[in-house]
Design an enzyme around this catalytic site. Sequence first.
Site, PDB file in Angstrom:
ATOM      1  CE1 TYR A  91       4.861  -9.568   3.993  1.00 27.27           C
ATOM      2  CE2 TYR A  91       5.779  -8.918   6.101  1.00 27.27           C
ATOM      3  CZ  TYR A  91       4.740  -9.432   5.371  1.00 27.27           C
ATOM      4  OH  TYR A  91       3.579  -9.811   6.005  1.00 27.27           O
ATOM      5  CG  HIS A 108       3.307 -15.493   4.633  1.00 25.56           C
ATOM      6  ND1 HIS A 108       4.308 -14.654   4.202  1.00 25.56           N
ATOM      7  CD2 HIS A 108       2.248 -14.679   4.875  1.00 25.56           C
ATOM      8  CE1 HIS A 108       3.866 -13.409   4.186  1.00 25.56           C
ATOM      9  NE2 HIS A 108       2.618 -13.408   4.582  1.00 25.56           N
ATOM     10  CG  LEU A 166      -4.270   1.165  11.870  1.00 28.37           C
ATOM     11  CD1 LEU A 166      -3.114   2.154  11.831  1.00 28.37           C
ATOM     12  CD2 LEU A 166      -5.266   1.553  12.958  1.00 28.37           C
ATOM     13  N   GLY A 183      -4.672   1.720   6.198  1.00 26.40           N
ATOM     14  CA  GLY A 183      -4.674   3.177   6.214  1.00 26.40           C
ATOM     15  C   GLY A 183      -6.031   3.802   6.041  1.00 26.40           C
ATOM     16  CG  PHE A 184     -10.101   3.058   3.540  1.00 26.35           C
ATOM     17  CD1 PHE A 184     -10.877   4.191   3.704  1.00 26.35           C
ATOM     18  CD2 PHE A 184     -10.145   2.409   2.320  1.00 26.35           C
ATOM     19  CE1 PHE A 184     -11.679   4.670   2.673  1.00 26.35           C
ATOM     20  CE2 PHE A 184     -10.937   2.875   1.279  1.00 26.35           C
ATOM     21  CZ  PHE A 184     -11.709   4.020   1.460  1.00 26.35           C
TER      22      PHE A 184
END
Length: 324
Positions: free
Chosen positions: A56, A123, A204, A207-208
Amino acid sequence: MKHVTLGDLTVGRIGLGMMGMSFAYSGAGSDDAESIRTLHRAVDLGVTMIDTAEVYGPYTNEELLGQALKGGYRDRVVVATKFGMISHTGREGLDSSPANVRKAVEGSLRRLGVDHIDLYYQHRVDPGTPIEDTVATLADLVTEGKITHIGLSEAGAATIRRAHAIHPITALQTEYSLWTRDPEPEILPLLRELGIGLVAYSPLGRGFLTGAITAGTRFEAGDFRASNPRFTGANFDHNVHLADQVTAIAGDAGATPAQVVLAWLLSRGGDIVPIPGTKRVTRLEENAAADALTLTPEQIARLDALGGAAGDHHNEAQMKMIGL
């Protein structure tokens, strides 16, 4: 906040995903001070699992967490980070070779400013390195005190079994939400058979499912959702309709859509920890409040009946790294 157990690791049952603070979304990295305030507020609200990764940024997300941990916060959190998407040995692609694991952990320890990592994930599964070799190296790091628990991310059932036979796996991180229910048929029963917890990323729906994305939403340059299959074309139209139905159920529950979808996920079992991501204190407080929300059986049934999203949850290249 209520607590749950992942393997032998006890954590607050809602965590915090840090990726969007530095990576992948529009505005990422634009306000580190607000991100640190969000991290501190999370701890004050009982959030203990904080999730990051070396990729990240790369690296800047771990450095951000390192800054936030100063001033007495380290002992109040479970630091979870990940290796394997970046090669430090000169290989191309995924690299979970023993040499790379050792190089990666030293870099993460330095950036985080800690003497051990509480939960260290592979990962993505590296098809070029036997999982037994990777987990044996991680087991050595446990013995050396550099990490305390081992995790996998988006691993397939056979790999999970092979890994767990070498050293107990504490948690599997995978995408799991109201609109991504892929783990339910095979992975979740396997985890429960082996005593491994599930850490759910993107609970989530990126964001949707919060109701913030509508038919007119457009994504800025640098926001990976602009090319994500669920956010484009006919899939997008279908998924807007799904999100609208979640919003309607949330109205009946007297809660926000985000709280409802998190409460739905928490209702799936006491061995699941969602890690919704945000870089804002207000959203963090909204998400954490889902801990106190109990949905009625009728509300859960209505949510169950919505079905999953249209479209793959990653692009084609990323999907090839899932379930190995």
